[in-house]
Scaffold this active site. Structure first.
Site, mmCIF file in Angstrom:
data_model
loop_
_atom_site.group_PDB
_atom_site.id
_atom_site.type_symbol
_atom_site.label_atom_id
_atom_site.label_comp_id
_atom_site.label_asym_id
_atom_site.label_seq_id
_atom_site.Cartn_x
_atom_site.Cartn_y
_atom_site.Cartn_z
ATOM 1 C CG HIS A 225 7.370 1.228 5.294
ATOM 2 N ND1 HIS A 225 6.385 1.347 4.343
ATOM 3 C CD2 HIS A 225 8.516 1.009 4.612
ATOM 4 C CE1 HIS A 225 6.908 1.202 3.147
ATOM 5 N NE2 HIS A 225 8.198 0.995 3.275
ATOM 6 C CD GLU B 271 8.976 -2.269 -0.862
ATOM 7 O OE1 GLU B 271 9.358 -3.061 0.008
ATOM 8 O OE2 GLU B 271 9.745 -1.559 -1.523
ATOM 9 C CB SER B 272 2.639 0.094 -0.878
ATOM 10 O OG SER B 272 3.373 0.343 0.299
ATOM 11 C CG HIS B 273 6.910 4.237 -3.300
ATOM 12 N ND1 HIS B 273 7.717 5.164 -3.889
ATOM 13 C CD2 HIS B 273 7.570 3.852 -2.178
ATOM 14 C CE1 HIS B 273 8.822 5.322 -3.177
ATOM 15 N NE2 HIS B 273 8.755 4.524 -2.143
ATOM 16 C CG ASN B 274 -0.061 2.913 -1.269
ATOM 17 O OD1 ASN B 274 0.185 2.543 -2.410
ATOM 18 N ND2 ASN B 274 -0.541 2.095 -0.339
ATOM 19 C CD GLN C 290 12.026 8.692 -1.075
ATOM 20 O OE1 GLN C 290 10.952 8.848 -1.640
ATOM 21 N NE2 GLN C 290 12.198 7.801 -0.126
ATOM 22 C CD GLN D 39 14.367 6.106 -4.010
ATOM 23 O OE1 GLN D 39 14.007 5.151 -4.686
ATOM 24 N NE2 GLN D 39 14.149 6.166 -2.711
ATOM 25 N N GLY E 192 6.145 -9.993 0.548
ATOM 26 C CA GLY E 192 5.023 -9.087 0.649
ATOM 27 C C GLY E 192 5.372 -7.803 1.363
ATOM 28 C CG ASN E 193 5.022 -3.254 1.227
ATOM 29 O OD1 ASN E 193 4.304 -2.454 0.634
ATOM 30 N ND2 ASN E 193 5.833 -2.881 2.191
ATOM 31 C CB SER F 12 0.791 0.185 2.411
ATOM 32 O OG SER F 12 0.498 1.564 2.430
#
Lengths: 732, 235
Positions: free
Chosen positions: A44, A88-91, A233, A307, A529-530, A532
């Site tokens: 990550h 961005e991912s938060h998968n 979070q 956060q 970019g990001n 995952s």
């Protein structure tokens, strides 16, 4: 001392990586150092598997003010303004707690953008879920959509565009990618590079709690439930709104040297990155960090992912002014340390040094891997499938097939979702969700507009990763072009499975190479970019999903174009005429088959087509434009007619001839580089001439008229019925 | 004429309200900070939308205790014009400056759309000079916009001509389909007894430019300037 396997698993480091750390330091790392290495060397933060591949991406153009490597990329949009943006991912968090997972994903990407000094002006979301026939998947969808709306609406940033895709492989591993776009004056662009020994390190915003410890490593293993609990979070958009306003106010002063949000790996990554990119050291005393729980130790404080926190490096003489701003917004501002000149990241706890490592060890020394790359033989076999062996559609089946496609979850209207997002706040939205191929917002104080869209067809990428990567870039750019805007740059989020598997690595490598080629050809450099990885459940990876977030600039926002066809107009198809059922939505819906080779794509031709469309919109000789993608030509035409509340009479003869006489291919086959335009009577000849001059094929499809979609000689369908199927799709 | 836009922590419609007055009306406007205790020098106040204090308890429930609210109440008591928009409407009902209350939408979901709103009274400073029955097209964006008042209260509103805005269809007829949030009697906005304090859920401040989908909002904001200015704006 021998480190246990379990301790290594907790920080997601391999034994050779651990040995490398010992060799670098010339000693065993302390527990705090080990935790920090684990976070910084995670996929990550460290991009271990993707970094060598990402170097293929074109990242420069005359418009690029800031390329990859900062919190967000920035491109010039004229009038001394820049657009700062990133996806961005938060998968992984969203799979466990969809509402908070998605909400904090929005919070994180918004901080990335205002950290650059930009005021966030738009949000987009690219979402991927399992089939809605499963109650669990419905819960995930409603939770994620609720979280995005709950956070974005409260912040007062309009959610204007995105995409949603459904497939089996996302069932236990949904993909939640959030993109934010902000506007910044060139001279106000802020960067995360600490400098000036003696300057103060300040943490502002929320108190630090035990939530989210190890979030970065959690995102870098498969089946995280087994080893990482309690890492999701909880978001507080109200606090973020205060932080946003206070930070933008702060950046108007001269006291700020650097700014960095506390995202993945919290205080660890923000301090390390600020020190490393600035070529300085940072010393902090964790006793000075405001906490939610008294008994938290250095390890927990350094790895917390609470956060709504920011790190700000300020000049010492600015402390009072900085304090005053944060006090005014009722926010904490803790001076936790100073910038040093020795290059070390030093952490103190109760006067004792608990970590003391050169910043660059965490960043530059992070190992990278090039893995074996072998295509899965099953995929090769699937790709070899020839859809033309299937029986063609009979004339009397056209209506039922079209209704079925319009109702299908990958095609139907997203209004049920977009209605729950505030998309009019900030009073900039010119082309709102669903009205066009991309959203358009005006840039206040100028006559210009900014168009934006996320896109990816994971089925294409799965069946042909290289081509699929090219399609993702080309389609996102085409969508932006269909509003009249010139695509100028992109961000991307690479969602893949476990890269240690040769077939997954193959997908990643090929998709990146395809994206790079298309981006180069279309002059849309990748500025942020990001990545995952490890999106797998029980060893089964998600469909390879390299999401592209494209932005474009419209010189005159008053000339932007939506997709509605106008009664009395003529419809024309510009671009590719030969379509295929390979990897198509039609094949998936009608034949429950995911196979065949996706359509061919020529990026140079794509560029010519887009230029032609942008020119036609600029000259005002088309009133509606819509690219044809999932579902093919008849689905596109239906959507334009539904948007315009009208019908049309269409002649498919010319297309049937070039598609082997097959109705299924002519009506529902898919192809790259094609756009349907609605043009006022009398303009059609001019369009044909311009298309010929641009060496782009054109077919005159027919008239926009009446209440039905009449495919001459085949079928006549009520547009109201088509609209009902399309609008109600997500309700089923 | 000088407008004030009250900013609470968590207000997010303040930017739009400031822009609408500055760019849409071309009038003077300034933000009013919630910690202030004075609104001296302003001729009209706008209480904008947003999520004041996060609205984790109930829309407007905390904001009504803000230091500025005393001054707002005095301003209102003096008969000067106050317009509460969305969260601002919620705050004014919580503060007792407007009758009724706003409840969660029956869908339990946030709703963002453009709706048709009929003007039912011209006795307020924000509808002065607008023909009764005029249908305006305005954006809505709220999760807690279902107007509620009991039967006696509703009768009183009708008797005193305090229903100022009603959700209708394009033709100005109130129908169940045109009610986006289950409001009693399709009510979109009300006034206090004297008519100088008005609250509504739709967002006139987001409808100040045709390129954004409509500029009907300027008619409400412009009405307060007086009939002469109003004609200049709609001409």
């Amino acid at each position: 001392m021998t480190i246990t396997e379990q301790a290594l698993r907790e920080v997601a480091l391999s034994r050779p990586e651990y040995d490398q750390i010992v060799e670098l330091l010339g000693r065993e790392p302390t527990p705090v150092e080990l935790g920090m290495f684990g976070a910084m060397w995670s996929e990550h933060c460290g991009y271990k598997h993707s970094r060598p591949l990402l170097s293929k991406f074109p990242t420069e153009s005359p418009r690029v003010l800031q390329g990859p490597g900062e919190n967000a990329g920035v491109v010039d949009i004229g009038d001394g303004l820049g657009a700062a943006f990133k996806i961005e991912s938060h998968n992984h968090p969203s799979a466990i707690e969809p509402y908070q997972g998605a909400a904090t994903g929005v919070g994180g990407i918004v901080r990335d953008v205002f950290t650059m000094g930009a005021r966030p002006v738009a949000l987009l979301d690219s979402l991927h879920f399992g089939p809605q026939s499963s109650p669990r998947n419905r819960y995930l969808l409603s939770g994620v959509v609720g979280g995005i709306g709950g956070y974005g609406n409260c912040l007062g940033i309009p959610t204007v565009a995105g995409d949603i895709f459904f497939a089996d492989s996302y069932s236990a591993n949904p993909l939640v990618n959030a993109m934010c776009v902000g506007v910044v004056r060139h001279e106000m662009i802020m960067r995360a590079r600490a400098s000036g020994p003696g300057n103060l390190v300040v943490v502002v915003g929320a108190d630090t709690g035990r939530d989210g410890i190890h979030g970065a490593t959690f995102a870098s293993v498969d089946n995280p439930e087994d080893s990482h609990r309690g890492v999701v979070q909880v978001g507080n958009p109200f606090l973020e709104k205060l932080l946003l306003e206070a930070c933008l106010e702060l950046l108007e002063t001269d006291y700020v040297v650097a700014m960095q949000d506390l995202g993945a790996a919290g205080l660890t990554s923000s301090i390390v990155e600020c020190a490393s990119s600035g070529g300085v050291g940072i010393e902090i005393d964790i006793a000075k960090v405001s906490r939610r729980e008294a008994a938290m130790n250095a390890y927990e404080v350094m790895l917390s992912e609470s956060q709504e926190r920011m790190l700000v490096i300020i000049r010492e003489d600015g402390l009072d002014a900085v304090r005053e701003i944060f006090d005014r917004w009722d926010l904490h501002s803790d001076v936790v340390g100073t910038v040093t000149d020795d290059g070390m990241v030093r952490i103190l706890e109760d006067g004792e040094i608990v970590a003391n490592v050169p910043a660059t060890y965490y960043t530059d020394e992070c190992p990278t891997y090039v893995r074996p790359s072998i295509e899965n033989p099953d995929t090769i076999e699937l790709r070899a499938f020839d859809p033309d062996v299937l029986q063609d559609l009979a004339h009397d089946e056209l209506e039922s097939a079209l209704l079925e496609l319009l109702r299908s979850h990958n095609v139907c209207s997203r209004e049920r979702v977009t209605r729950t997002y505030d998309h009019t706040i900030l009073s900039n939205t010119v082309v709102p969700p669903i009205a066009g191929d991309a959203a358009v917002i005006r840039i206040k104080g100028t006559g210009r507009g900014l168009a934006m869209k996320t896109d990816c067809n994971p089925r294409y990428v799965f069946l042909n990763p290289r081509k699929g990567g090219m399609h993702a870039v080309a389609e996102a750019a085409r969508n932006v072009a269909c509003t009249g805007a010139t695509p100028v740059a992109m961000t991307n989020c690479l969602n893949f499975g476990n890269p240690e598997k040769p077939d997954v690595y193959f997908q990643l490598e090929q998709a990146v190479s395809g994206m790079a080629d298309a981006a180069r050809s279309l002059s849309t450099p990748i500025v942020s970019g990001n990545v995952s990885l490890y999106n797998e459940t029980n060893g089964v990876p998600v469909l390879p999903t390299p999401v592209v977030g494209m932005i474009g600039v419209l010189e005159d926002v008053g000339r932007s174009c939506g997709m509605a066809a106008s009664a009395g107009d003529e419809l024309l198809l510009l671009g590719t005429q030969v379509a295929t059922l390979g990897a198509s939505e039609y094949l998936a819906v009608r034949h429950t088959t995911i196979a065949g080779d996706p359509p061919d794509i020529d990026p140079d031709f794509e560029g010519r087509l887009q230029e032609l469309v942008i020119g036609l919109i600029e000259q005002g000789i088309v009133t509606g434009t819509h690219d044809t993608s999932e579902g093919g030509l008849l689905v596109s035409i239906s959507e334009m007619l539904i948007a315009g509340g009208t019908g049309a009479t269409i002649d498919l003869q010319a297309l049937l001839e070039v598609n082997g006489g097959r109705l299924d291919r002519a009506a529902f086959g898919e192809a790259a580089s094609r756009v349907v335009v609605s043009a006022p009577v009398g303009m059609a000849d001019e369009i044909v001439a311009k298309a010929r001059a641009a060496d782009v094929p054109v077919v005159r499809l027919g008239q926009v008229e009446g209440p039905t979609l009449n495919v001459l000689g085949v079928s006549q369908m009520q547009v109201s019925e088509l609209a009902g199927a399309w609008r109600g799709g997500l309700d089923d | 004429m000088k407008f004030g836009v009250v900013t609470f922590p968590g207000s997010n419609g303040d930017h739009d309200a400031l822009s609408a007055v500055e760019y849409g009306l071309g009038e003077e406007v300034a933000p009013v900070w919630h910690k202030s205790t004075s609104v001296d020098g302003f001729d009209a106040l706008l209480v904008p939308g947003g999520f004041s204090y996060g609205d984790y308890l109930r829309g407007g429930a905390i904001a009504r205790f803000s230091p500025i609210m005393g001054a707002v109440a005095e301003f209102a008591a003096a008969g000067k014009p106050v317009l509460g928009i969305c969260n601002g409407f919620q705050i004014l009902t919580e503060a007792g400056l407007l009758p009724g209350t706003l409840m969660k939408n029956p869908s339990l979901s946030f709703v963002c759309d453009w709706v048709d709103v009929r003007v039912d009274s011209d006795r307020t400073p924000f509808t002065r000079g607008i023909d009764i029955g005029t249908v305006l097209r305005l954006p809505i964006a709220h999760g807690q916009g279902s107007y509620y008042i009991d039967t006696d209260g509703l009768d009183e509103l009708k008797r005193n001509e305090q229903i100022i805005f009603t959700y209708t269809d394009r033709a100005g007829v109130e129908t169940p389909e045109s009610n986006p949030n289950g409001s009693v009697a399709n009510i979109a906005g009300v006034s206090n007894g004297p008519g100088n304090v008005v609250g509504l859920m739709p967002h006139p401040e987001r409808a100040f430019d045709a390129v954004l989908g409509g500029d009907d909002g300027l008619r409400l904001l412009g009405a307060v300037l007086g009939a002469a200015t109003k004609e200049a704006i709609t001409a």
